[in-house]
Design a protein around this motif. Structure first.
Motif, PDB file in Angstrom:
ATOM      1  N   VAL A   1       0.861  -1.179   0.000  1.00 42.05           N
ATOM      2  CA  VAL A   1       0.000   0.000   0.000  1.00 42.05           C
ATOM      3  C   VAL A   1       0.900   1.232   0.000  1.00 42.05           C
ATOM      4  O   VAL A   1       1.838   1.324   0.801  1.00 42.05           O
ATOM      5  CB  VAL A   1      -0.926   0.029   1.229  1.00 42.05           C
ATOM      6  CG1 VAL A   1      -1.739   1.328   1.252  1.00 42.05           C
ATOM      7  CG2 VAL A   1      -1.857  -1.185   1.229  1.00 42.05           C
ATOM      8  N   VAL A   2       0.618   2.164  -0.893  1.00 37.03           N
ATOM      9  CA  VAL A   2       1.329   3.450  -0.933  1.00 37.03           C
ATOM     10  C   VAL A   2       0.321   4.540  -0.603  1.00 37.03           C
ATOM     11  O   VAL A   2      -0.737   4.628  -1.229  1.00 37.03           O
ATOM     12  CB  VAL A   2       1.949   3.713  -2.321  1.00 37.03           C
ATOM     13  CG1 VAL A   2       2.611   5.091  -2.350  1.00 37.03           C
ATOM     14  CG2 VAL A   2       2.955   2.632  -2.670  1.00 37.03           C
ATOM     15  N   VAL A   3       0.631   5.366   0.383  1.00 40.19           N
ATOM     16  CA  VAL A   3      -0.238   6.477   0.752  1.00 40.19           C
ATOM     17  C   VAL A   3       0.112   7.684  -0.098  1.00 40.19           C
ATOM     18  O   VAL A   3       1.275   8.086  -0.173  1.00 40.19           O
ATOM     19  CB  VAL A   3      -0.087   6.827   2.244  1.00 40.19           C
ATOM     20  CG1 VAL A   3      -0.885   8.090   2.578  1.00 40.19           C
ATOM     21  CG2 VAL A   3      -0.544   5.668   3.107  1.00 40.19           C
ATOM     22  N   GLY A   4      -0.893   8.257  -0.745  1.00 32.26           N
ATOM     23  CA  GLY A   4      -0.719   9.487  -1.506  1.00 32.26           C
ATOM     24  C   GLY A   4      -1.289  10.647  -0.708  1.00 32.26           C
ATOM     25  O   GLY A   4      -2.510  10.799  -0.614  1.00 32.26           O
ATOM     26  N   LEU A   5      -0.422  11.438  -0.082  1.00 31.18           N
ATOM     27  CA  LEU A   5      -0.864  12.513   0.809  1.00 31.18           C
ATOM     28  C   LEU A   5      -0.934  13.836   0.052  1.00 31.18           C
ATOM     29  O   LEU A   5       0.037  14.250  -0.589  1.00 31.18           O
ATOM     30  CB  LEU A   5       0.097  12.641   1.988  1.00 31.18           C
ATOM     31  CG  LEU A   5      -0.295  13.636   3.083  1.00 31.18           C
ATOM     32  CD1 LEU A   5      -1.609  13.218   3.737  1.00 31.18           C
ATOM     33  CD2 LEU A   5       0.808  13.744   4.126  1.00 31.18           C
ATOM     34  N   THR A   6      -2.090  14.509   0.133  1.00 35.48           N
ATOM     35  CA  THR A   6      -2.298  15.786  -0.535  1.00 35.48           C
ATOM     36  C   THR A   6      -2.943  16.772   0.436  1.00 35.48           C
ATOM     37  O   THR A   6      -3.400  16.407   1.513  1.00 35.48           O
ATOM     38  CB  THR A   6      -3.215  15.634  -1.763  1.00 35.48           C
ATOM     39  OG1 THR A   6      -4.507  15.169  -1.329  1.00 35.48           O
ATOM     40  CG2 THR A   6      -2.636  14.659  -2.771  1.00 35.48           C
ATOM     41  N   THR A   7      -2.985  18.031   0.028  1.00 37.39           N
ATOM     42  CA  THR A   7      -3.672  19.062   0.808  1.00 37.39           C
ATOM     43  C   THR A   7      -4.081  20.205  -0.105  1.00 37.39           C
ATOM     44  O   THR A   7      -3.454  20.430  -1.148  1.00 37.39           O
ATOM     45  CB  THR A   7      -2.781  19.590   1.945  1.00 37.39           C
ATOM     46  OG1 THR A   7      -3.540  20.511   2.744  1.00 37.39           O
ATOM     47  CG2 THR A   7      -1.553  20.308   1.404  1.00 37.39           C
ATOM     48  N   ASP A   8      -5.150  20.904   0.292  1.00 35.84           N
ATOM     49  CA  ASP A   8      -5.536  22.124  -0.416  1.00 35.84           C
ATOM     50  C   ASP A   8      -5.093  23.361   0.363  1.00 35.84           C
ATOM     51  O   ASP A   8      -5.472  24.478   0.032  1.00 35.84           O
ATOM     52  CB  ASP A   8      -7.051  22.169  -0.663  1.00 35.84           C
ATOM     53  CG  ASP A   8      -7.862  22.148   0.628  1.00 35.84           C
ATOM     54  OD1 ASP A   8      -7.271  21.984   1.723  1.00 35.84           O
ATOM     55  OD2 ASP A   8      -9.099  22.284   0.557  1.00 35.84           O
ATOM     56  N   MET A   9      -4.271  23.161   1.410  1.00 35.70           N
ATOM     57  CA  MET A   9      -3.721  24.264   2.182  1.00 35.70           C
ATOM     58  C   MET A   9      -2.275  24.508   1.771  1.00 35.70           C
ATOM     59  O   MET A   9      -1.600  23.611   1.253  1.00 35.70           O
ATOM     60  CB  MET A   9      -3.819  23.965   3.679  1.00 35.70           C
ATOM     61  CG  MET A   9      -5.250  23.915   4.183  1.00 35.70           C
ATOM     62  SD  MET A   9      -5.380  23.631   5.972  1.00 35.70           S
ATOM     63  CE  MET A   9      -5.025  21.874   6.044  1.00 35.70           C
ATOM     64  N   ALA A  10      -1.806  25.718   1.985  1.00 31.01           N
ATOM     65  CA  ALA A  10      -0.476  26.110   1.532  1.00 31.01           C
ATOM     66  C   ALA A  10       0.594  25.641   2.514  1.00 31.01           C
ATOM     67  O   ALA A  10       0.597  26.024   3.680  1.00 31.01           O
ATOM     68  CB  ALA A  10      -0.404  27.622   1.361  1.00 31.01           C
TER      69      ALA A  10
END
Length: 302
Positions: free
Chosen positions: A31-40
C-alpha cells in the motif's frame, strides 16, 4: 515530545526498498499512501506528524517539517510490506508553525491485497479545520466519514498520480497558467507599466528592486522562477536570476510570492541605471511542466 524527524531522502529510500521486495509473499501486498492538501505548505501548514500501522502494530512514526526542508506535498508516504488481508492504517496531524494543537487530523484504513500495489489517497482538507468527529470517524472534505476504504475501491499505484493531485494553487477552476508582475518586499502591490521603482542597497553589495507575483494555474511547491532584465537604452542584458519557490495562497484561486530581490546593477555602475527604463521578464514553470511568462517595463528611480 514529538518524534524526531528524518531526511526525506531516507523516507524515499525506504519506500523504494519496500517496492523492490525480496521475492517474498509479503512484498506482493503493498500500500502506498498518496498525501495531498488544499492548504499552503509553509504558510498554513508547517509540519505534519504521521503514524502508520499494519495489523495494529506501529511500523513508522515520523515528523516532517517545511522549515527543515523535509515537507513537500503532494507526496508518497511509505507503508511496510504487508501480507494479504493485513489492515493498513494511517493517522496524520498537521500543525501551523509554533502551534501545539493540530489544525487538521485525518485517518485512513484499508486492507492489503496479495499481488496488488494499492494507492491509498489521503487529503488534509481546509474544510476539516473546524470539524470535530466522533470517535471512530474522520473528516474528509468537511464531513465526518468512516476512515475505512475497501481495497476494491482503490486504484493500483501509478507514480504519475502526483501530476494530477489536488493542490493549494493549481485547482480545477484556476484555468490556464498566468502570472502578473507586481512589487513588494513583504506583500504584493500592483506595478504599472512604466512605473518608477525605488532601488535599495543589498547586504552584500549591489542594488535591487523588490518584485512580487500573482499566480494562477501553477503548483504551489517546486516551481522554477526565472527573472531577467534588459536596459534598452544601454543595450545591456542583466544576468538572469533563478530559484525554486513556494507560493502563498491568496484570495480565490490566486497565489502569490513577494520579496523577490532582483539586482539591477550587476555588471554596471549604479549611477548608469538611475532614471533608465528596465524591461523585466519573468517565467515560472511548475513540476508538471506548465509554464507562464510575463513582462513589465519599469523605470529605475533617479
Amino acid at each position: 515530545m514529538r518524534p524526531t524527524s528524518q531526511p526525506l531522502r531516507a523516507v524515499l529510500a525506504l519506500l523504494a526498498l519496500g517496492a523492490s521486495g525480496c521475492g517474498s509473499e509479503d512484498a506482493d501486498a503493498l500500500v502506498v499512501v498518496g498525501l495531498t492538501t488544499d492548504m499552503a505548505i509553509g504558510f498554513e501548514i508547517d509540519e505534519i506528524e504521521s503514524t502508520t500501522k499494519v495489523d495494529g502494530v506501529v511500523t513508522r512514526a515520523e515528523r516532517l517539517s517545511y522549515g527543515g526542508g523535509e515537507l513537500s506535498l503532494p507526496a508518497e508516504l511509505p507503508v511496510a510490506p504487508a501480507h494479504d488481508g493485513a489492515e493498513v492504517e494511517l493517522s496524520v496531524a498537521a500543525f501551523r508553525d509554533g502551534d501545539a494543537a493540530a489544525i487538521v487530523t485525518r485517518r485512513a484504513v484499508t486492507r492489503a491485497v496479495g499481488g496488488r500495489r494499492l494507492l491509498l489517497p489521503v487529503s488534509l482538507d481546509e474544510e476539516c479545520s473546524a470539524v470535530s468527529c466522533a470517535a471512530g470517524a474522520t473528516c474528509a472534505a468537511g464531513a465526518c466519514v468512516d476512515p475505512f476504504v475497501a481495497p476494491s475501491a482503490l486504484a493500483d499505484h501509478d507514480p504519475m498520480w502526483i501530476a494530477s493531485a489536488s493542490d493549494a494553487c493549481k485547482t480545477p477552476s484556476s484555468g490556464d497558467p498566468e502570472i502578473m508582475i507586481g512589487q513588494g518586499e513583504s506583500a504584493f502591490a500592483p506595478l504599472e507599466e512604466g512605473e518608477v521603482v525605488p532601488i535599495e542597497a543589498g547586504p552584500q553589495g549591489g542594488h535591487h528592486v523588490w518584485l512580487a507575483l500573482r499566480v494562477t494555474g501553477l503548483r504551489q511547491m517546486g516551481s522554477r522562477l526565472r527573472v531577467g532584465g534588459y536596459f534598452r537604452e544601454l543595450e545591456f542584458e542583466l544576468r538572469p536570476f533563478t530559484a525554486q519557490v513556494t507560493l502563498h495562497r491568496a484570495a480565490g484561486d490566486l497565489c502569490e510570492i513577494y520579496g523577490i530581490r532582483f539586482q539591477v546593477d550587476r555588471g554596471l555602475m549604479v549611477d548608469a541605471v538611475r532614471g533608465r527604463a528596465l524591461d523585466v521578464e519573468i517565467a515560472l514553470e511548475d513540476p508538471n511542466g506548465d509554464r507562464a511568462t510575463a513582462a513589465r517595463r519599469v523605470v529605475i528611480a533617479p
